[in-house]
Write an enzyme that holds these catalytic residues in place. Structure first.
Site, PDB file in Angstrom:
ATOM      1  N   GLY A  12       0.838  -1.196   0.000  1.00  0.00           N
ATOM      2  CA  GLY A  12       0.000   0.000   0.000  1.00  0.00           C
ATOM      3  C   GLY A  12       0.869   1.240   0.000  1.00  0.00           C
ATOM      4  O   GLY A  12       2.001   1.224  -0.470  1.00  0.00           O
ATOM      5  N   CYS A  13       0.357   2.290   0.556  1.00  0.00           N
ATOM      6  CA  CYS A  13       1.077   3.563   0.613  1.00  0.00           C
ATOM      7  C   CYS A  13       2.356   3.403   1.432  1.00  0.00           C
ATOM      8  O   CYS A  13       2.347   2.865   2.533  1.00  0.00           O
ATOM      9  CB  CYS A  13       0.180   4.612   1.260  1.00  0.00           C
ATOM     10  SG  CYS A  13       1.000   6.186   1.561  1.00  0.00           S
TER      11      CYS A  13
END
Length: 180
Positions: A12-13
């Site tokens: 993810g981020c």
């Protein structure tokens, strides 16, 4: 003191992954960046377009006498959902895929073994889709993406996404944390 090693993870981020790893005992640095694609020296804007093949990742430099690679993997699998392909929460696209980029055969073997154990345990909502690939190049992200949580802990994204990941990892592995 042992020689510092590096481990590279995407889930993810990168702000979310970095925020957790930089707080672990034995981690000397957690650097947000890009890896897993073909574009040399990509920018954040290019990676966000989904056309570079890169994922947002964090390269963790660690002292294996204080924390092992498997311990890092265990934390990694606690702070993201490895059963989601090309997304984590609101972040969607191949740049947010779950990926382990290994530096050597030992890291590859350890990652594959832990994924097998997770799949066999039935503890997750589905099979692990985390990619396990060799690391060919790591490109640090721009300065404004480094230690993002530390600079903006009250920002809505940090409060909603990063703080809960830190809390979950701290609760599960309190002995591995050394700082806030």
């Amino acid at each position: 003191m042992a020689e510092t090693r590096a481990a590279t993870f995407g889930g993810g981020c990168f702000w979310c992954i970095e925020g957790v790893f930089q707080r672990l005992r034995g981690v000397e640095a957690a650097v947000s960046g890009y890896a897993g694609g073909a574009t040399e020296h990509p920018t954040y804007r290019q990676v966000c377009s989904g056309t570079t093949g890169h994922a947002e990742v964090v390269q963790v430099r660690f002292d294996p006498e204080q924390i092992g690679y498997r311990e890092l993997l265990e934390v990694f699998f606690t702070i993201h959902d490895p059963t989601q392909r090309n997304r984590q929460g609101p972040d969607v696209g191949s740049q947010y895929r779950s990926i382990i980029l290994y530096a050597d055969e030992e890291q590859r073997r350890t990652a594959v073994e832990l994924i097998r154990e997770l799949d066999e345990s039935g503890a997750l909502t589905g099979p692990v889709v985390t990619e396990v690939e060799p690391l060919y190049a790591f490109y640090p992200a721009e300065p404004e993406h480094q230690r993002y949580y530390d600079g903006a802990p009250q920002a809505p994204y940090c409060r909603a996404m990063i703080a809960p990941k830190i809390a979950r990892a701290r609760e599960r592995y309190p002995e591995r944390f050394e700082r806030d």
